[in-house]
Design a protein around this motif. Structure first.
Motif, PDB file in Angstrom:
ATOM      1  N   GLN A   1       0.843  -1.177   0.000  1.00  0.00           N
ATOM      2  CA  GLN A   1       0.000   0.000   0.000  1.00  0.00           C
ATOM      3  C   GLN A   1       0.889   1.242   0.000  1.00  0.00           C
ATOM      4  N   LEU A   2       0.673   2.107  -0.984  1.00  0.00           N
ATOM      5  CA  LEU A   2       1.493   3.294  -1.092  1.00  0.00           C
ATOM      6  C   LEU A   2       1.074   4.344  -0.072  1.00  0.00           C
ATOM      7  N   GLN A   3       2.052   4.950   0.554  1.00  0.00           N
ATOM      8  CA  GLN A   3       1.809   6.135   1.382  1.00  0.00           C
ATOM      9  C   GLN A   3       2.494   7.292   0.683  1.00  0.00           C
ATOM     10  N   LEU A   4       1.691   8.159   0.121  1.00  0.00           N
ATOM     11  CA  LEU A   4       2.217   9.258  -0.672  1.00  0.00           C
ATOM     12  C   LEU A   4       2.522  10.451   0.218  1.00  0.00           C
ATOM     13  N   VAL A   5       3.623  11.103  -0.088  1.00  0.00           N
ATOM     14  CA  VAL A   5       4.059  12.277   0.666  1.00  0.00           C
ATOM     15  C   VAL A   5       4.344  13.401  -0.309  1.00  0.00           C
ATOM     16  N   GLU A   6       3.668  14.521  -0.100  1.00  0.00           N
ATOM     17  CA  GLU A   6       3.916  15.711  -0.917  1.00  0.00           C
ATOM     18  C   GLU A   6       4.850  16.649  -0.168  1.00  0.00           C
ATOM     19  N   SER A   7       5.628  17.392  -0.924  1.00  0.00           N
ATOM     20  CA  SER A   7       6.484  18.416  -0.339  1.00  0.00           C
ATOM     21  C   SER A   7       6.689  19.533  -1.352  1.00  0.00           C
ATOM     22  N   CYS A  22       6.119  14.564  -5.198  1.00  0.00           N
ATOM     23  CA  CYS A  22       5.280  13.480  -4.691  1.00  0.00           C
ATOM     24  C   CYS A  22       6.142  12.229  -4.633  1.00  0.00           C
ATOM     25  N   GLN A  23       6.212  11.639  -3.471  1.00  0.00           N
ATOM     26  CA  GLN A  23       7.005  10.427  -3.289  1.00  0.00           C
ATOM     27  C   GLN A  23       6.235   9.429  -2.445  1.00  0.00           C
ATOM     28  N   ALA A  24       6.628   8.156  -2.572  1.00  0.00           N
ATOM     29  CA  ALA A  24       6.168   7.094  -1.688  1.00  0.00           C
ATOM     30  C   ALA A  24       7.443   6.479  -1.128  1.00  0.00           C
ATOM     31  N   PRO A  25       7.915   6.999  -0.026  1.00  0.00           N
ATOM     32  CA  PRO A  25       9.227   6.608   0.491  1.00  0.00           C
ATOM     33  C   PRO A  25       9.446   5.100   0.514  1.00  0.00           C
ATOM     34  N   GLY A  26      10.514   4.679  -0.175  1.00  0.00           N
ATOM     35  CA  GLY A  26      10.844   3.267  -0.216  1.00  0.00           C
ATOM     36  C   GLY A  26      10.155   2.496  -1.323  1.00  0.00           C
ATOM     37  N   PHE A  27       9.267   3.173  -2.057  1.00  0.00           N
ATOM     38  CA  PHE A  27       8.526   2.503  -3.109  1.00  0.00           C
ATOM     39  C   PHE A  27       8.665   3.265  -4.419  1.00  0.00           C
ATOM     40  N   PRO A  88      -2.683  34.333  -7.544  1.00  0.00           N
ATOM     41  CA  PRO A  88      -3.401  34.170  -6.272  1.00  0.00           C
ATOM     42  C   PRO A  88      -4.461  33.073  -6.328  1.00  0.00           C
ATOM     43  N   GLU A  89      -5.080  32.897  -7.486  1.00  0.00           N
ATOM     44  CA  GLU A  89      -6.104  31.857  -7.611  1.00  0.00           C
ATOM     45  C   GLU A  89      -5.536  30.448  -7.601  1.00  0.00           C
ATOM     46  N   ASP A  90      -4.215  30.307  -7.606  1.00  0.00           N
ATOM     47  CA  ASP A  90      -3.596  28.989  -7.453  1.00  0.00           C
ATOM     48  C   ASP A  90      -3.482  28.590  -5.989  1.00  0.00           C
ATOM     49  N   THR A  91      -3.802  29.489  -5.104  1.00  0.00           N
ATOM     50  CA  THR A  91      -3.734  29.193  -3.670  1.00  0.00           C
ATOM     51  C   THR A  91      -4.678  28.058  -3.320  1.00  0.00           C
ATOM     52  N   ALA A  92      -4.130  27.015  -2.733  1.00  0.00           N
ATOM     53  CA  ALA A  92      -4.921  25.827  -2.387  1.00  0.00           C
ATOM     54  C   ALA A  92      -4.011  24.828  -1.689  1.00  0.00           C
ATOM     55  N   LYS A  93      -4.616  23.777  -1.178  1.00  0.00           N
ATOM     56  CA  LYS A  93      -3.841  22.638  -0.720  1.00  0.00           C
ATOM     57  C   LYS A  93      -3.738  21.672  -1.889  1.00  0.00           C
ATOM     58  N   TYR A  94      -2.525  21.261  -2.179  1.00  0.00           N
ATOM     59  CA  TYR A  94      -2.262  20.403  -3.327  1.00  0.00           C
ATOM     60  C   TYR A  94      -1.998  18.978  -2.858  1.00  0.00           C
ATOM     61  N   TYR A  95      -2.641  18.044  -3.517  1.00  0.00           N
ATOM     62  CA  TYR A  95      -2.526  16.627  -3.181  1.00  0.00           C
ATOM     63  C   TYR A  95      -2.023  15.857  -4.401  1.00  0.00           C
ATOM     64  N   CYS A  96      -1.202  14.848  -4.150  1.00  0.00           N
ATOM     65  CA  CYS A  96      -0.920  13.898  -5.217  1.00  0.00           C
ATOM     66  C   CYS A  96      -1.655  12.597  -4.916  1.00  0.00           C
ATOM     67  N   ALA A  97      -1.964  11.888  -5.970  1.00  0.00           N
ATOM     68  CA  ALA A  97      -2.703  10.644  -5.859  1.00  0.00           C
ATOM     69  C   ALA A  97      -2.189   9.663  -6.904  1.00  0.00           C
ATOM     70  N   TRP A 114      -3.839   8.449  -1.779  1.00  0.00           N
ATOM     71  CA  TRP A 114      -3.754   9.905  -1.686  1.00  0.00           C
ATOM     72  C   TRP A 114      -2.740  10.312  -0.624  1.00  0.00           C
ATOM     73  N   GLY A 115      -2.090  11.431  -0.877  1.00  0.00           N
ATOM     74  CA  GLY A 115      -1.231  12.011   0.136  1.00  0.00           C
ATOM     75  C   GLY A 115      -2.009  12.945   1.050  1.00  0.00           C
ATOM     76  N   GLN A 116      -1.312  13.522   2.009  1.00  0.00           N
ATOM     77  CA  GLN A 116      -1.932  14.424   2.989  1.00  0.00           C
ATOM     78  C   GLN A 116      -1.986  15.859   2.512  1.00  0.00           C
ATOM     79  N   GLY A 117      -1.274  16.165   1.468  1.00  0.00           N
ATOM     80  CA  GLY A 117      -1.350  17.489   0.880  1.00  0.00           C
ATOM     81  C   GLY A 117      -0.255  18.427   1.353  1.00  0.00           C
ATOM     82  N   THR A 118      -0.003  19.446   0.523  1.00  0.00           N
ATOM     83  CA  THR A 118       0.949  20.503   0.867  1.00  0.00           C
ATOM     84  C   THR A 118       0.312  21.841   0.463  1.00  0.00           C
ATOM     85  N   GLN A 119       0.439  22.820   1.338  1.00  0.00           N
ATOM     86  CA  GLN A 119      -0.237  24.095   1.124  1.00  0.00           C
ATOM     87  C   GLN A 119       0.587  24.998   0.204  1.00  0.00           C
ATOM     88  N   VAL A 120      -0.094  25.575  -0.761  1.00  0.00           N
ATOM     89  CA  VAL A 120       0.500  26.585  -1.639  1.00  0.00           C
ATOM     90  C   VAL A 120      -0.289  27.872  -1.459  1.00  0.00           C
TER      91      VAL A 120
END
Length: 124
Positions: A1-7, A22-27, A88-97, A114-120
């Motif tokens: 099971q992938l655990q995705l991490v955004e940064s 977007c990474q899945a550490p170790g995978f 400014p309209e790009d402001t959002a929390k970004y998720y990878c999936a 899905w990852g937990q997201g990263t704020q932009v």
């Protein structure tokens, strides 16, 4: 099971750039189509970009075409979203999936992980 991490998120002035990862550490991400999504407060989640399993197909929302670029590193461990000329309209929390189906496209995908997201935040 992938655990995705955004940064890579952060605060930037209009016209600036950020690169999300977007990474899945170790995978490996080489078996998956990867999508980037975003959700702003009070708005529905929207698809921003996608890269197919083979990297042959990419998708961009009209609102980001010409400004954002999705790519996957040669080791297939990281998928990037390069975001230029941010607004400014790009402001959002970004998720990878990730979608691990056999489909080699960016349409009709059902994201399995899905990852937990990263704020932009784009603001002066």
């Amino acid at each position: 099971q992938l655990q995705l991490v955004e940064s890579g998120g952060g605060k930037v002035q209009p016209g600036g750039s950020l690169r999300l990862s977007c990474q899945a550490p170790g995978f490996t991400l080489g078996h998956s189509a990867i999508g980037w999504f975003r959700q702003a407060p009070g708005k529905e989640r929207e698809a921003v970009s996608c890269i197919s399993k083979s990297d042959h197909v990419t998708y961009y929302a009209d609102s980001v075409k010409g400004r954002f670029t999705i790519s996957r590193d040669s080791a297939k461990m990281t998928v990037y979203l390069q975001m230029n000329n941010l607004k400014p309209e790009d402001t959002a929390k970004y998720y990878c999936a990730a979608d691990e189906s056999d489909s080699d496209s960016c349409s009709g995908l059902i994201m399995d992980y899905w990852g937990q997201g990263t704020q932009v935040t784009v603001s002066s």
